[in-house]
Design a protein around this motif. Sequence first.
Motif, PDB file in Angstrom:
ATOM      1  N   GLY A 190       0.781  -1.229   0.000  1.00 17.71           N
ATOM      2  CA  GLY A 190       0.000   0.000   0.000  1.00 17.71           C
ATOM      3  C   GLY A 190       0.810   1.274   0.000  1.00 17.71           C
ATOM      4  N   SER A 191       2.127   1.180  -0.207  1.00 19.15           N
ATOM      5  CA  SER A 191       2.963   2.383  -0.135  1.00 19.15           C
ATOM      6  C   SER A 191       2.610   3.393  -1.222  1.00 19.15           C
ATOM      7  CB  SER A 191       4.447   2.009  -0.224  1.00 19.15           C
ATOM      8  OG  SER A 191       4.735   1.345  -1.441  1.00 19.15           O
ATOM      9  N   ASP A 192       2.211   2.911  -2.401  1.00 23.02           N
ATOM     10  CA  ASP A 192       1.852   3.834  -3.479  1.00 23.02           C
ATOM     11  C   ASP A 192       0.565   4.594  -3.166  1.00 23.02           C
ATOM     12  OD1 ASP A 192       4.084   3.153  -4.939  1.00 23.02           O
ATOM     13  OD2 ASP A 192       3.048   1.665  -6.181  1.00 23.02           O
ATOM     14  N   VAL A 193      -0.348   3.935  -2.465  1.00 18.95           N
ATOM     15  CA  VAL A 193      -1.573   4.626  -2.047  1.00 18.95           C
ATOM     16  C   VAL A 193      -1.223   5.727  -1.046  1.00 18.95           C
ATOM     17  CG1 VAL A 193      -3.802   4.380  -0.880  1.00 18.95           C
ATOM     18  CG2 VAL A 193      -3.008   2.595  -2.441  1.00 18.95           C
ATOM     19  N   TYR A 194      -0.369   5.408  -0.081  1.00 16.97           N
ATOM     20  CA  TYR A 194       0.001   6.415   0.917  1.00 16.97           C
ATOM     21  C   TYR A 194       0.782   7.561   0.276  1.00 16.97           C
ATOM     22  CZ  TYR A 194       1.602   8.594   5.190  1.00 16.97           C
ATOM     23  OH  TYR A 194       1.839   9.505   6.190  1.00 16.97           O
ATOM     24  N   SER A 195       1.664   7.258  -0.662  1.00 17.04           N
ATOM     25  CA  SER A 195       2.409   8.319  -1.348  1.00 17.04           C
ATOM     26  C   SER A 195       1.463   9.271  -2.068  1.00 17.04           C
ATOM     27  CB  SER A 195       3.396   7.703  -2.347  1.00 17.04           C
ATOM     28  OG  SER A 195       4.404   6.965  -1.686  1.00 17.04           O
ATOM     29  N   ALA A 196       0.452   8.713  -2.729  1.00 24.26           N
ATOM     30  CA  ALA A 196      -0.532   9.563  -3.401  1.00 24.26           C
ATOM     31  C   ALA A 196      -1.319  10.384  -2.393  1.00 24.26           C
ATOM     32  CB  ALA A 196      -1.481   8.702  -4.243  1.00 24.26           C
ATOM     33  N   LEU A 197      -1.656   9.776  -1.260  1.00 21.15           N
ATOM     34  CA  LEU A 197      -2.400  10.505  -0.233  1.00 21.15           C
ATOM     35  C   LEU A 197      -1.608  11.691   0.309  1.00 21.15           C
ATOM     36  CD1 LEU A 197      -4.080   7.647   1.811  1.00 21.15           C
ATOM     37  CD2 LEU A 197      -5.255   9.600   0.800  1.00 21.15           C
ATOM     38  N   CYS A 198      -0.309  11.524   0.420  1.00 22.16           N
ATOM     39  CA  CYS A 198       0.530  12.605   0.952  1.00 22.16           C
ATOM     40  C   CYS A 198       0.473  13.845   0.080  1.00 22.16           C
ATOM     41  CB  CYS A 198       1.974  12.132   1.095  1.00 22.16           C
ATOM     42  SG  CYS A 198       2.215  10.956   2.464  1.00 22.16           S
ATOM     43  N   THR A 199       0.110  13.680  -1.192  1.00 21.33           N
ATOM     44  CA  THR A 199       0.051  14.827  -2.100  1.00 21.33           C
ATOM     45  C   THR A 199      -1.354  15.409  -2.234  1.00 21.33           C
ATOM     46  OG1 THR A 199      -0.329  13.466  -4.079  1.00 21.33           O
ATOM     47  CG2 THR A 199       1.957  13.851  -3.424  1.00 21.33           C
ATOM     48  N   ILE A 200      -2.385  14.616  -1.920  1.00 21.80           N
ATOM     49  CA  ILE A 200      -3.744  15.118  -2.164  1.00 21.80           C
ATOM     50  C   ILE A 200      -4.611  15.247  -0.915  1.00 21.80           C
ATOM     51  CG2 ILE A 200      -3.764  14.264  -4.536  1.00 21.80           C
ATOM     52  CD1 ILE A 200      -5.517  11.945  -3.647  1.00 21.80           C
ATOM     53  N   ALA A 201      -4.279  14.543   0.163  1.00 23.06           N
ATOM     54  CA  ALA A 201      -5.119  14.605   1.366  1.00 23.06           C
ATOM     55  C   ALA A 201      -4.913  15.928   2.087  1.00 23.06           C
ATOM     56  CB  ALA A 201      -4.800  13.443   2.297  1.00 23.06           C
ATOM     57  N   GLU A 202      -6.004  16.482   2.599  1.00 25.41           N
ATOM     58  CA  GLU A 202      -5.953  17.776   3.281  1.00 25.41           C
ATOM     59  C   GLU A 202      -5.888  17.623   4.798  1.00 25.41           C
ATOM     60  OE1 GLU A 202      -9.368  19.875   1.903  1.00 25.41           O
ATOM     61  OE2 GLU A 202      -8.729  19.872  -0.202  1.00 25.41           O
ATOM     62  N   LYS A 203      -5.810  16.395   5.272  1.00 25.83           N
ATOM     63  CA  LYS A 203      -5.845  16.144   6.709  1.00 25.83           C
ATOM     64  C   LYS A 203      -4.893  15.005   7.050  1.00 25.83           C
ATOM     65  CE  LYS A 203      -9.154  15.225  10.458  1.00 25.83           C
ATOM     66  NZ  LYS A 203     -10.575  15.133  10.822  1.00 25.83           N
ATOM     67  N   GLU A 204      -4.293  15.068   8.234  1.00 30.17           N
ATOM     68  CA  GLU A 204      -3.441  13.972   8.699  1.00 30.17           C
ATOM     69  C   GLU A 204      -4.263  12.701   8.873  1.00 30.17           C
ATOM     70  OE1 GLU A 204      -1.525  15.290  12.276  1.00 30.17           O
ATOM     71  OE2 GLU A 204       0.228  16.003  11.170  1.00 30.17           O
ATOM     72  N   LEU A 205      -3.614  11.569   8.660  1.00 30.64           N
ATOM     73  CA  LEU A 205      -4.297  10.292   8.821  1.00 30.64           C
ATOM     74  C   LEU A 205      -3.280   9.221   9.163  1.00 30.64           C
ATOM     75  CD1 LEU A 205      -4.874   8.372   5.543  1.00 30.64           C
ATOM     76  CD2 LEU A 205      -3.643  10.548   5.509  1.00 30.64           C
ATOM     77  N   ASN A 206      -3.779   8.115   9.650  1.00 27.35           N
ATOM     78  CA  ASN A 206      -3.007   6.889   9.759  1.00 27.35           C
ATOM     79  C   ASN A 206      -3.649   5.864   8.834  1.00 27.35           C
ATOM     80  OD1 ASN A 206      -1.012   7.556  11.802  1.00 27.35           O
ATOM     81  ND2 ASN A 206      -2.720   7.637  13.249  1.00 27.35           N
ATOM     82  N   LEU A 207      -2.817   5.214   8.022  1.00 28.30           N
ATOM     83  CA  LEU A 207      -3.297   4.217   7.072  1.00 28.30           C
ATOM     84  C   LEU A 207      -2.730   2.861   7.461  1.00 28.30           C
ATOM     85  CD1 LEU A 207      -4.696   3.494   4.330  1.00 28.30           C
ATOM     86  CD2 LEU A 207      -2.478   3.944   3.241  1.00 28.30           C
TER      87      LEU A 207
END
Length: 220
Positions: A30-47
């Motif tokens: 799931g690292s590619d999903v998290y990498s994409a999230l780091c660029t588009i998510a507006e809020k901190e999260l734990n995945l």
Amino acid sequence: MIAEGKHIYIYGEKGKAAPLIVMNTFQGNGSDVYSALCTIAEKELNLAVISDINWNEEMSPWECAPLYKNDSPYTGGADKYLDKLTGSIIPAIKAELGAEPEYTAIAGYSLGGLFAIYSLYRTDVFSRAVSASGSMWYPSFLEYAEKNNFGKMPSRVYFSLGDREARTRNALLSTVEDKTGKVYDQYKNKGIETTFEMNPGNHFKDADLRLAKGIAWILK
């Protein structure tokens, strides 16, 4: 970490009460999903990405014959896996994080997207869900969603498909866009914040990005 025989990959910062997104995956970390999230998510999260899923067993709500000759059947083990997920896997993830999440959500792709929506009816653990290119074609699932109540009313639910996914000669798979739209309409009519996004391409295009887009949307 390992729990219930599954490899679990956790992304984010420990000790923060950020939303926890639980994602079941067929393979990979799931690292590619998290990498994409780091660029588009507006809020901190734990995945938390759970791998080593017995896909046709643990993601299917009830039995279904193979879609194609020589494929494996769907054996309907979702409830058994969901018991493990909520009873021991998620508690182990929370212990590893060292903080109680703001809320816990579930995300998945394809059959994992179907499982994410199914879990809303079978447990009260998840308050938000992502079904990216979810298998809403699954026999009798539309009827199940019409007749059953949620374990807890979700606050935000994301649906997506590729715009070429329904273009298939397979009679079941060709219903996916119509049935996804009908489940989406049910949720909208219940007052749930929901969206149904169409992406370019077939079922296999940009899976990681489609998941990331859905997760980013439910975090808003």
